[in-house]
Scaffold this motif. Structure first.
Motif, PDB file in Angstrom:
ATOM      1  N   ILE A   1       0.814  -1.220   0.000  1.00 44.60           N
ATOM      2  CA  ILE A   1       0.000   0.000   0.000  1.00 44.60           C
ATOM      3  C   ILE A   1       0.848   1.272   0.000  1.00 44.60           C
ATOM      4  O   ILE A   1       0.329   2.366  -0.138  1.00 44.60           O
ATOM      5  CB  ILE A   1      -1.013   0.031   1.171  1.00 44.60           C
ATOM      6  CG1 ILE A   1      -0.311  -0.010   2.521  1.00 44.60           C
ATOM      7  CG2 ILE A   1      -2.018  -1.088   1.069  1.00 44.60           C
ATOM      8  CD1 ILE A   1      -1.288   0.221   3.666  1.00 44.60           C
ATOM      9  N   CYS A   2       2.167   1.130   0.094  1.00 46.31           N
ATOM     10  CA  CYS A   2       3.068   2.286   0.047  1.00 46.31           C
ATOM     11  C   CYS A   2       2.937   2.990  -1.297  1.00 46.31           C
ATOM     12  O   CYS A   2       2.855   2.350  -2.336  1.00 46.31           O
ATOM     13  CB  CYS A   2       4.496   1.790   0.231  1.00 46.31           C
ATOM     14  SG  CYS A   2       5.757   3.000  -0.172  1.00 46.31           S
ATOM     15  N   VAL A   3       2.872   4.344  -1.288  1.00 43.24           N
ATOM     16  CA  VAL A   3       2.761   5.089  -2.544  1.00 43.24           C
ATOM     17  C   VAL A   3       4.075   5.801  -2.907  1.00 43.24           C
ATOM     18  O   VAL A   3       4.103   6.672  -3.775  1.00 43.24           O
ATOM     19  CB  VAL A   3       1.597   6.112  -2.531  1.00 43.24           C
ATOM     20  CG1 VAL A   3       0.274   5.383  -2.451  1.00 43.24           C
ATOM     21  CG2 VAL A   3       1.741   7.116  -1.402  1.00 43.24           C
ATOM     22  N   GLY A   4       5.147   5.441  -2.205  1.00 43.45           N
ATOM     23  CA  GLY A   4       6.468   5.944  -2.592  1.00 43.45           C
ATOM     24  C   GLY A   4       6.670   7.436  -2.411  1.00 43.45           C
ATOM     25  O   GLY A   4       7.426   8.050  -3.150  1.00 43.45           O
ATOM     26  N   ALA A   5       5.987   8.027  -1.443  1.00 48.78           N
ATOM     27  CA  ALA A   5       6.103   9.470  -1.266  1.00 48.78           C
ATOM     28  C   ALA A   5       7.423   9.863  -0.608  1.00 48.78           C
ATOM     29  O   ALA A   5       7.817  11.022  -0.627  1.00 48.78           O
ATOM     30  CB  ALA A   5       4.938   9.996  -0.434  1.00 48.78           C
ATOM     31  N   GLY A   6       8.109   8.904  -0.015  1.00 47.95           N
ATOM     32  CA  GLY A   6       9.455   9.157   0.509  1.00 47.95           C
ATOM     33  C   GLY A   6       9.513   9.905   1.829  1.00 47.95           C
ATOM     34  O   GLY A   6      10.578  10.349   2.249  1.00 47.95           O
ATOM     35  N   MET A   7       8.394  10.064   2.515  1.00 52.18           N
ATOM     36  CA  MET A   7       8.421  10.796   3.779  1.00 52.18           C
ATOM     37  C   MET A   7       9.210  10.026   4.833  1.00 52.18           C
ATOM     38  O   MET A   7       9.867  10.613   5.675  1.00 52.18           O
ATOM     39  CB  MET A   7       7.005  11.056   4.293  1.00 52.18           C
ATOM     40  CG  MET A   7       6.153  11.898   3.380  1.00 52.18           C
ATOM     41  SD  MET A   7       6.995  13.371   2.817  1.00 52.18           S
ATOM     42  CE  MET A   7       7.098  14.259   4.348  1.00 52.18           C
ATOM     43  N   CYS A   8       9.143   8.695   4.788  1.00 51.05           N
ATOM     44  CA  CYS A   8       9.857   7.891   5.781  1.00 51.05           C
ATOM     45  C   CYS A   8      11.368   8.062   5.606  1.00 51.05           C
ATOM     46  O   CYS A   8      12.084   8.306   6.569  1.00 51.05           O
ATOM     47  CB  CYS A   8       9.453   6.425   5.658  1.00 51.05           C
ATOM     48  SG  CYS A   8       9.576   5.775   3.989  1.00 51.05           S
ATOM     49  N   ALA A   9      11.847   7.983   4.358  1.00 56.75           N
ATOM     50  CA  ALA A   9      13.285   8.110   4.096  1.00 56.75           C
ATOM     51  C   ALA A   9      13.780   9.516   4.420  1.00 56.75           C
ATOM     52  O   ALA A   9      14.932   9.727   4.771  1.00 56.75           O
ATOM     53  CB  ALA A   9      13.578   7.760   2.643  1.00 56.75           C
TER      54      ALA A   9
ATOM     55  N   THR B   1       9.141   1.695  -3.332  1.00 56.14           N
ATOM     56  CA  THR B   1       8.392   1.479  -2.092  1.00 56.14           C
ATOM     57  C   THR B   1       9.335   1.317  -0.904  1.00 56.14           C
ATOM     58  O   THR B   1      10.551   1.135  -1.048  1.00 56.14           O
ATOM     59  CB  THR B   1       7.480   0.236  -2.188  1.00 56.14           C
ATOM     60  OG1 THR B   1       8.289  -0.879  -2.529  1.00 56.14           O
ATOM     61  CG2 THR B   1       6.404   0.436  -3.234  1.00 56.14           C
ATOM     62  N   VAL B   2       8.744   1.365   0.272  1.00 55.47           N
ATOM     63  CA  VAL B   2       9.508   1.442   1.517  1.00 55.47           C
ATOM     64  C   VAL B   2      10.334   0.169   1.780  1.00 55.47           C
ATOM     65  O   VAL B   2       9.884  -0.948   1.517  1.00 55.47           O
ATOM     66  CB  VAL B   2       8.557   1.725   2.699  1.00 55.47           C
ATOM     67  CG1 VAL B   2       7.470   0.673   2.800  1.00 55.47           C
ATOM     68  CG2 VAL B   2       9.310   1.848   4.013  1.00 55.47           C
ATOM     69  N   VAL B   3      11.554   0.387   2.284  1.00 56.33           N
ATOM     70  CA  VAL B   3      12.412  -0.707   2.728  1.00 56.33           C
ATOM     71  C   VAL B   3      12.817  -0.389   4.165  1.00 56.33           C
ATOM     72  O   VAL B   3      13.327   0.700   4.440  1.00 56.33           O
ATOM     73  CB  VAL B   3      13.689  -0.796   1.866  1.00 56.33           C
ATOM     74  CG1 VAL B   3      14.611  -1.877   2.391  1.00 56.33           C
ATOM     75  CG2 VAL B   3      13.347  -1.026   0.403  1.00 56.33           C
TER      76      VAL B   3
ATOM     77  N   ARG C   1       3.803  10.918   9.429  1.00 58.32           N
ATOM     78  CA  ARG C   1       3.863  11.642   8.156  1.00 58.32           C
ATOM     79  C   ARG C   1       3.547  10.749   6.959  1.00 58.32           C
ATOM     80  O   ARG C   1       3.221  11.247   5.902  1.00 58.32           O
ATOM     81  CB  ARG C   1       5.264  12.248   7.959  1.00 58.32           C
ATOM     82  CG  ARG C   1       5.567  13.354   8.947  1.00 58.32           C
ATOM     83  CD  ARG C   1       6.971  13.892   8.745  1.00 58.32           C
ATOM     84  NE  ARG C   1       7.054  14.784   7.584  1.00 58.32           N
ATOM     85  CZ  ARG C   1       8.173  15.358   7.174  1.00 58.32           C
ATOM     86  NH1 ARG C   1       9.307  15.123   7.795  1.00 58.32           N
ATOM     87  NH2 ARG C   1       8.178  16.152   6.130  1.00 58.32           N
ATOM     88  N   CYS C   2       3.692   9.448   7.096  1.00 56.45           N
ATOM     89  CA  CYS C   2       3.438   8.552   5.961  1.00 56.45           C
ATOM     90  C   CYS C   2       2.003   8.734   5.483  1.00 56.45           C
ATOM     91  O   CYS C   2       1.069   8.557   6.245  1.00 56.45           O
ATOM     92  CB  CYS C   2       3.676   7.104   6.359  1.00 56.45           C
ATOM     93  SG  CYS C   2       3.090   5.946   5.103  1.00 56.45           S
ATOM     94  N   PRO C   3       1.826   9.110   4.214  1.00 54.45           N
ATOM     95  CA  PRO C   3       0.479   9.438   3.752  1.00 54.45           C
ATOM     96  C   PRO C   3      -0.404   8.227   3.468  1.00 54.45           C
ATOM     97  O   PRO C   3      -1.618   8.351   3.345  1.00 54.45           O
ATOM     98  CB  PRO C   3       0.736  10.207   2.446  1.00 54.45           C
ATOM     99  CG  PRO C   3       2.017   9.655   1.931  1.00 54.45           C
ATOM    100  CD  PRO C   3       2.840   9.333   3.161  1.00 54.45           C
ATOM    101  N   SER C   4       0.191   7.041   3.329  1.00 55.15           N
ATOM    102  CA  SER C   4      -0.585   5.903   2.827  1.00 55.15           C
ATOM    103  C   SER C   4      -0.986   4.909   3.901  1.00 55.15           C
ATOM    104  O   SER C   4      -1.769   4.002   3.642  1.00 55.15           O
ATOM    105  CB  SER C   4       0.230   5.163   1.772  1.00 55.15           C
ATOM    106  OG  SER C   4       1.329   4.527   2.393  1.00 55.15           O
ATOM    107  N   GLY C   5      -0.435   5.041   5.103  1.00 51.44           N
ATOM    108  CA  GLY C   5      -0.716   4.054   6.142  1.00 51.44           C
ATOM    109  C   GLY C   5       0.151   2.811   5.997  1.00 51.44           C
ATOM    110  O   GLY C   5      -0.150   1.761   6.576  1.00 51.44           O
TER     111      GLY C   5
HETATM  112  S1  SF4 Z   1       6.234   7.466   3.770  1.00 54.97           S
HETATM  113 FE1  SF4 Z   1       4.775   5.794   3.576  1.00 54.97          FE
HETATM  114  S2  SF4 Z   1       4.070   5.916   1.486  1.00 54.97           S
HETATM  115 FE2  SF4 Z   1       5.911   7.139   1.602  1.00 54.97          FE
HETATM  116  S3  SF4 Z   1       7.570   5.796   0.978  1.00 54.97           S
HETATM  117 FE3  SF4 Z   1       7.446   5.693   3.196  1.00 54.97          FE
HETATM  118  S4  SF4 Z   1       6.049   4.003   3.600  1.00 54.97           S
HETATM  119 FE4  SF4 Z   1       5.782   4.505   1.466  1.00 54.97          FE
END
Ligand code: SF4
Ligand code: HEM
Lengths: 65, 402
Positions: free
Chosen positions: A9-17, A32-34, A55-59
């Motif tokens: 379900i990750c949308v690759g928004a990169g907030m986690c990184a 996607t998240v690693v 901050r992760c927008p997708s849950g």
């Molecule tokens: S913040 Fe959430 S949606 Fe964005 S890359 Fe990380 S896990 Fe995926």
């Protein structure tokens, strides 16, 4: 504390990184998240992880105690 | 149509009492009616949300659809052309789709927008910014920061990302400016659209024989999309990324020039820049028409019954001024922790280009502040024309001297 990630379900928004770069990365293949590790390597890491979850927008990030 | 007891009877108000704050009436609504009725200019009876917590809740609720056909013009506009999402635009406009279609398109692009890939672009973005500064120096002082710096810089970066060859960039920028300018006559808009899709098609064909390290090459060689989809997706990136970043660059500088104390702090300590970008994104929330979602079933939102198909406009600028979330919200404070703002929206449609936008803003502001230690407005601040009735807020032009 256990960190769960769901690349489906990750949308690759990169907030986690962006928020906790020592803990999360994005895959070269599909963005996607690693999860890089499941311990908390430095003081304040838990805070950063909690902020990334918020901050992760997708849950796609979840914390289980 | 008028609606008794509904202060918003013709879409969103656009006139601002203070150019850097959203119209006052929306702030009042937040404390009285976090979800309030609003009649859109086409007569549709929908809702507007101004409360931060409620906005976040709705933006992750899968019962709400993003379908283009359910969206309405947010404020009255003279522009004769109102796109028919299905007929007038090429396929692949995933900003206006729901899963699983949205998921398919977005996943094709996410690996090209990761933080790591975007960071690799930074040296090129720095060169592009330096070229624009050189062009400003050849011309002035004064120069217009909007047309001499911000728009060409953001266009060049998108060309770089897509892999548009250098010799086509000037015509590409001229056409995309026409496309985005509300004063362009409808025939000319269609002409510009035609030129851009033609160019994208031509470049895509070249990439299959002469691949580069760019997004068009990646999509062409993936075999996952046909030519029409490829053009449509590139067009979405252009429309979503060019005008937004350009306006954020120029409006951000305008804001800093109006707040000399904050600017001085930033000049004194470059480590504040990352946070300052975040704070400017929050305060200025240039997507001032917000984002729209429509429930696919009847639902109750904070006790208010909302019917299926009734469009809910999430007013992003007001949510970012919610005092419950951001204390003293109307004040620019470059040392504030502004993270969590909704400028890039939230949920599965949260801006795909946000990490690129952040880096472009950081490089753009840093370059201007470093190269022009005495950067100043060349006209009184009140005379700078604001983009009140444009899709993206900002300044029409910004005469500066140094
Ligand atoms: S913040 Fe959430 S949606 Fe964005 S890359 Fe990380 S896990 Fe995926
Ligand atoms: C300061 C600059 C920018 C701002 C304020 C901004 C704002 C937004 C907002 C609010 C949305 C969400 C729409 C919604 O929820 O319905 C969005 C989506 C999007 N943005 Fe941005 N954007 C910016 C820059 C960019 C850039 C540079 C690019 C790409 C080059 C880009 C590409 C996209 C795309 C493709 C989407 C659709 C995502 C989806 O639906 O999944 N944006 N943007």
């Amino acid at each position: 504390m256990q960190i769960q990630t769901d690349p489906e379900i990750c949308v690759g928004a990169g907030m986690c990184a962006l928020t906790a770069p020592d803990m999360f990365d994005q895959s070269e293949e599909d963005g996607t998240v690693v999860l890089l590790r499941d311990d908390l390597p430095y003081e304040g890491a838990e805070n950063d992880v909690r902020e990334a979850v918020e901050r992760c927008p997708s849950g796609a990030l979840r914390l289980a105690d | 149509m008028t609606h008794t007891g509904c202060p918003l009877s013709n879409g969103l108000p656009t006139h601002r009492e203070n150019p850097l704050d959203p119209p006052e009436i929306l702030g009042r609504l937040r404390s009285e009616q976090p979800i309030a009725p609003m009649v859109f200019p086409d007569g549709h009876e929908g809702w507007v949300v101004t409360d931060y917590a409620l906005a976040r809740e709705l933006l992750v609720d899968s019962r709400l659809s993003s379908k283009g056909s359910l969206k309405h013009l947010a404020f009255p506009s003279d522009r004769a052309m109102d796109f028919d999402f299905e007929k007038d635009l090429p396929p692949g406009q995933f900003e206006h789709m729901d899963p699983p279609e949205h998921t398919r398109y977005r996943k094709l692009l996410t690996s090209d927008f990761t933080l790591r890939r975007m960071r690799r672009l930074v040296p090129r973005i720095e060169e592009i910014a330096a070229d624009r500064v050189a062009a400003m120096r050849r011309k002035g002082p004064p120069a217009d920061l909007v047309h001499d710096f911000a728009f060409p810089m953001s266009s060049e970066v998108i060309c770089e990302l897509l892999g548009i060859p250098v010799e086509s960039r000037e015509s590409f920028e001229a056409d995309s400016s026409k496309l985005l300018n509300l004063d362009t006559a409808p025939e000319e808009v269609l002409g510009a659209l035609h030129n851009i899709t033609g160019l994208l098609g031509k470049v895509a064909a070249q990439k299959s024989s002469d691949p580069g390290d760019d997004l068009l090459t990646k999509l062409v060689t993936s075999g996952e999309v046909d030519e029409a989809e490829l053009i449509g997706m590139s067009l979405l990136l252009l429309v979503a990324g060019h005008e937004t970043t350009a306006n954020m660059l120029s409006l951000g500088i305008y804001t800093l020039l109006r707040e000399p104390d904050q600017l001085a702090r930033l000049r004194a300590d470059e480590s504040l820049l990352e946070g300052a970008v975040e704070e400017l994104l929050r305060l200025l929330t240039i997507v001032h028409i917000g984002v729209q979602r429509s429930p696919t079933e009847d639902m109750e939102i904070r006790g208010v019954p909302v019917k299926a198909g009734q469009t809910v406009l999430i007013h992003l600028p007001s949510t970012n001024r919610d005092p419950e979330r951001f204390p003293d919200p109307d004040r620019l404070d470059v040392t504030r922790r502004a993270v969590g703002h909704l400028t890039f929206s939230h949920g599965i449609h949260q801006c795909l280009g946000q990490q690129l936008a952040r880096l472009e803003l950081r490089v753009g502001y840093a370059t201007l502040l470093r190269e022009f230690p005495d950067l100043r407005l060349a006209v009184p601040a009140e005379e700078v024309p604001m983009r009140e009735n444009m899709t993206v807020y900002g300044v029409h032009e910004l005469p500066v001297a140094w």
